[in-house]
Scaffold this motif. Structure first.
Motif, PDB file in Angstrom:
ATOM      1  N   ASN A  46      10.671 -53.415 -16.394  1.00 41.20           N
ATOM      2  CA  ASN A  46       9.746 -53.265 -15.253  1.00 41.20           C
ATOM      3  C   ASN A  46       9.658 -54.542 -14.411  1.00 41.20           C
ATOM      4  N   GLU A  98       8.065 -54.251 -10.844  1.00 40.07           N
ATOM      5  CA  GLU A  98       6.653 -53.884 -10.725  1.00 40.07           C
ATOM      6  C   GLU A  98       5.762 -55.106 -10.888  1.00 40.07           C
ATOM      7  N   LYS A 101       7.742 -46.954  -7.064  1.00 37.21           N
ATOM      8  CA  LYS A 101       7.179 -47.553  -8.270  1.00 37.21           C
ATOM      9  C   LYS A 101       8.131 -48.550  -8.916  1.00 37.21           C
TER      10      LYS A 101
END
Length: 365
Positions: A107, A110, A75
């Motif tokens: 993030n 991602e 992830k």
């Protein structure tokens, strides 16, 4: 909550760290080194650190037993670019902290669009650059362009011509917070007329500085992909940027070995041994090429008995096909470390392109 374990050496202190990756996903739990735990503790809004010596309830034990490394890594590291620098425990604190924030706070891996600051192939902005003559840091405009194959900086905001043009082909960058005196201090080196040039920069925003660093690595990566079309990512990535093999003060004497020894700052950068009057000098006073043992290069402990002049007690002699270079270290430990660094280089066979560099050094006036 997802479990994330990182490898630790037997001597490492183990902690568990819950990394809050977002309210919807909950925290991530991981094994981390003691040094890394201090970083996670410093950013409590994304981290919760718990020692394995603390009391754990049944749900925490079950979580650790049933959830593994792969889910979290898939992830939070799903789109890390090949060129992006993954810091190790030996890298500076700022670089390690920004890696943690890039993964769990911003993030970046991602969502590919968040990588644009360092992956777009073009970057411009202002960095504080150390002046060559007065040593003051002044704001300078920098432009990195893959299309032009260069990093440039300008002394004036409206200047049309750059003060310096650094080709991506020879560009290197390494974080030097202690040397520069700033936690975001970055040393950039490049070759001009086959001699090394240094510039020292920083930015008050750590993310901005790391983005510049990775933008340089991205530009180098794409240049090398074109230059070596058959090479794999694994072959190219180690060539993007490099830390110096060793730096520090030694004393040296001249080619006739009759001159006095002078204290100089030495930098070992691959096969180039450079020496400076001051660690933050822009230009080296001189450079020595260190070849391989197959080409008659040798490092010896001590100095020839005929050596004249006062010097530190722990000598080193570098034997090359053309002459001997004499150095002296202040301590035995420094002598040992420098000899080990020289020996690592000498033990490595020379690459074809390094013969051209060696020839240039031999023909230097």
């Amino acid at each position: 909550m997802k479990l994330y374990k990182t490898a630790c050496s037997p001597s490492s202190c183990l902690f568990t760290c819950s990394l809050a990756a977002g309210a919807a996903d909950g925290p991530v739990t991981c094994y981390i080194r003691h040094a890394c735990s201090l970083l996670h503790r410093s950013i409590p809004h994304i981290s919760r650190v718990k020692s394995v010596q603390d009391t754990w309830d049944a749900s925490e034990v079950e979580l650790m037993a049933t959830t593994g490394n792969n889910a979290a890594k898939a992830k939070y590291e799903q789109t890390v670019p090949a060129f992006y620098y993954r810091p190790t425990h030996s890298d500076c604190k700022m670089l390690r902290e920004q890696w943690i924030r890039a993964k769990y706070e911003r993030n970046e891996f991602e969502f590919i669009e968040k990588q644009e600051p360092y992956s777009a192939g073009y970057r411009d902005g202002f960095l504080w650059k150390r002046g060559r003559d007065n040593g003051q840091f002044l704001s300078r405009k920098f432009i990195l362009s893959e299309r032009e194959g260069a990093l440039k900086y300008f002394n004036k905001q409206d200047a049309r011509d750059p003060k310096a043009l650094m080709k991506i082909e020879t560009l290197n960058a390494t974080f030097q917070p202690a040397k520069i005196g700033n936690p975001c201090g970055l040393q950039i080196t490049y070759l001009k007329d086959n001699s090394t040039r240094n510039i020292f920069v920083y930015h008050s925003d750590a993310k901005e500085m790391v983005d510049w660093f990775n933008a340089i690595r991205a530009a180098r990566f794409h240049y090398l992909q074109v230059a070596f079309p058959g090479a794999s990512d694994e072959e190219l990535v180690p060539k993007l940027t490099r830390n110096f093999m060793k730096e520090g003060f030694m004393e040296k004497t001249g080619p006739k070995h009759t001159e006095g020894f002078k204290k100089r700052w030495f930098t070992m950068d691959d096969r180039r041994l450079m020496y400076f009057k001051d660690p933050l000098d822009a230009y080296a006073r001189g450079e020595v090429f260190i070849g391989s043992k197959e080409n008659s290069y040798t490092v010896l402990s001590g100095l020839p008995s005929s050596t004249q002049g006062h010097h530190w007690n722990h000598g080193i002699t570098i034997v090359t096909p053309d002459r001997k270079f004499l150095f002296a270290c202040e301590t035995e430990a420094e002598q040992r470390d420098w000899i080990a660094a020289f020996q690592r280089v000498i033990n490595r066979p020379m690459r074809p392109q390094e013969y051209a560099v060696e020839a240039h050094f031999k023909h230097k006036p």
